[in-house]
Design a protein around this motif. Sequence first.
Motif, PDB file in Angstrom:
ATOM      1  N   ASN A 156     -42.967  -5.000  -2.855  1.00 11.91           N
ATOM      2  CA  ASN A 156     -43.992  -5.957  -2.641  1.00 11.91           C
ATOM      3  C   ASN A 156     -45.157  -5.928  -3.281  1.00 11.91           C
ATOM      4  O   ASN A 156     -45.820  -7.278  -3.781  1.00 11.91           O
ATOM      5  N   ALA A 157     -45.824  -4.950  -3.492  1.00 13.15           N
ATOM      6  CA  ALA A 157     -46.834  -4.586  -4.215  1.00 13.15           C
ATOM      7  C   ALA A 157     -46.805  -4.741  -5.677  1.00 13.15           C
ATOM      8  O   ALA A 157     -47.851  -4.491  -6.312  1.00 13.15           O
ATOM      9  N   GLY A 158     -45.641  -4.507  -6.201  1.00 13.74           N
ATOM     10  CA  GLY A 158     -45.600  -4.384  -7.483  1.00 13.74           C
ATOM     11  C   GLY A 158     -45.587  -2.902  -8.249  1.00 13.74           C
ATOM     12  O   GLY A 158     -45.421  -2.815  -9.249  1.00 13.74           O
ATOM     13  N   ILE A 159     -45.474  -1.898  -7.293  1.00 10.54           N
ATOM     14  CA  ILE A 159     -45.591  -0.621  -7.634  1.00 10.54           C
ATOM     15  C   ILE A 159     -44.245  -0.199  -8.348  1.00 10.54           C
ATOM     16  O   ILE A 159     -43.946   0.376  -9.156  1.00 10.54           O
ATOM     17  N   ILE A 160     -43.294  -0.617  -7.665  1.00 10.65           N
ATOM     18  CA  ILE A 160     -41.785  -0.530  -8.073  1.00 10.65           C
ATOM     19  C   ILE A 160     -41.358  -1.963  -8.159  1.00 10.65           C
ATOM     20  O   ILE A 160     -41.327  -2.854  -7.495  1.00 10.65           O
ATOM     21  N   VAL A 161     -40.741  -2.314  -9.581  1.00 10.49           N
ATOM     22  CA  VAL A 161     -40.121  -3.212  -9.727  1.00 10.49           C
ATOM     23  C   VAL A 161     -38.725  -3.077 -10.092  1.00 10.49           C
ATOM     24  O   VAL A 161     -38.090  -1.976 -10.713  1.00 10.49           O
ATOM     25  N   LYS A 162     -37.884  -4.337 -10.716  1.00 11.08           N
ATOM     26  CA  LYS A 162     -36.523  -4.077 -10.871  1.00 11.08           C
ATOM     27  C   LYS A 162     -36.337  -3.988 -12.495  1.00 11.08           C
ATOM     28  O   LYS A 162     -37.105  -4.421 -13.095  1.00 11.08           O
ATOM     29  N   SER A 163     -35.374  -3.423 -12.542  1.00 18.26           N
ATOM     30  CA  SER A 163     -34.918  -3.029 -14.167  1.00 18.26           C
ATOM     31  C   SER A 163     -33.630  -3.183 -14.400  1.00 18.26           C
ATOM     32  O   SER A 163     -32.710  -2.865 -13.859  1.00 18.26           O
TER      33      SER A 163
END
Length: 446
Positions: A156-163
């Motif tokens: 939710n914070a954008g630290i982990i994003v989809k790839s």
Amino acid sequence: MSNLLSKCFGFDSTQHKVKTEILAGITTFITMAYILAVNPAIFSPLAAQGMDTGAVFTATALAALIGTLVMAFYAKMPLGLAPGMGLNAFFVYTICLAMGHTWQFALTAILLEGILFILLTVTNIRTWIVEAIPSSLKKAIGAGIGLFIAFIGMQNAGIIVKSDATLVTLGNITHGTALLACIGLIITGTLMHFKVKGGLLWGILATTFIGLLPIYQITGPDGEICRGAITVMRGVLSTPPSIAPIFCQFEWGEIFTFDMLIVVLTFLFIDVFDTMGTLIAVSSKVAIEDDRKRLNQAFMADAVATVAGACLGTNTTTTYVESASGIAQGGRTGLTAFTIAICFAIALLFAPIFLAIPAAAIAPALIIVGLFMITTIQDINFSDITEGVPAFITIIAMPLAYSISDGILLGIIFYVALNACAGKFKKINATMWVLALLFVLKYIFI
């Protein structure tokens, strides 16, 4: 006055002090008030489906208020209740987003689980359920939920994003919400290190305040990258948002489906284990470890609060282990719980503040809560493959499959299968055999 306090809250003027009980209640509230910010944020993906975020805030505060009042007057114990962490993630990300059910379906499951919890408490079958699940799986369930919560916070914070290449990858942590979340994690971690009372709440508020600075790269209304603030304040005080959009919104058409059975059982397992673990943790401090009547009253308060929470429109309401902070300050009676409830009532007036808190400020709290929950793995015997493999599958499947229920189901299946193949039939009770068979059939036919 002392007679009234004794009758209402189990207060004994020869052993307890009103000032101490009130201060203990305030302490506990500060340590658990982060749920007022976290719960609406967790439920925000369902806003487009009619689950109004403001209504969720009010429902969260009211569920905590009602549940804690029941604990104060009925069980007379210094414990605070509120919608549970992990249970809210299961509601939103597993039942609604992964399984595709409506939030009304999920609320119906919580209502049924609460009613079932009441029946189990009255008949004392609750103990049988707790004893039927192996200790290693109980600990693994808590640890897996911890990983899942932390993963959601990072997403939710954008630290982990989809790839597209690796499914997930590290986001750009040098700007925007990811940067603010990393700053918040350092602040909150520092506060927790120095054992600041309410460290999670103060960390959330500090990060929210830093988010007011117009220095972040953000996406503008037309998709352009510009500089601006992440936190947007729209006031301080207001009347509480109405719960009308989510009040008593139940869906009865699917109550006899297998999905409903799985969801109700998952809610029940987590609720029972959470409450049992919290009561075990604090019982020695309040001298009730051998008082079965008071323990049952505490369980009943938890169950009634769950039913109330479902009617109000929020996830399962459970006893918070953060109550230990107030107990450490000397809280011993229901007067402490009553104080906690009053604090939640006052908090209803500050909805604009709690609803302005961005996902970047919530993420550090979710990550640290996840840390607390994963510590249970130190008690799992991983050297025994028949215990370690099912526990590890339970833990790792929850975040990777994005499903708490799948983690529990797979853990039980692997536990029964491995121990049966190893010839350790005495470790497998009848309940585990039945559950494993049902869950295998679920994956084959549903």
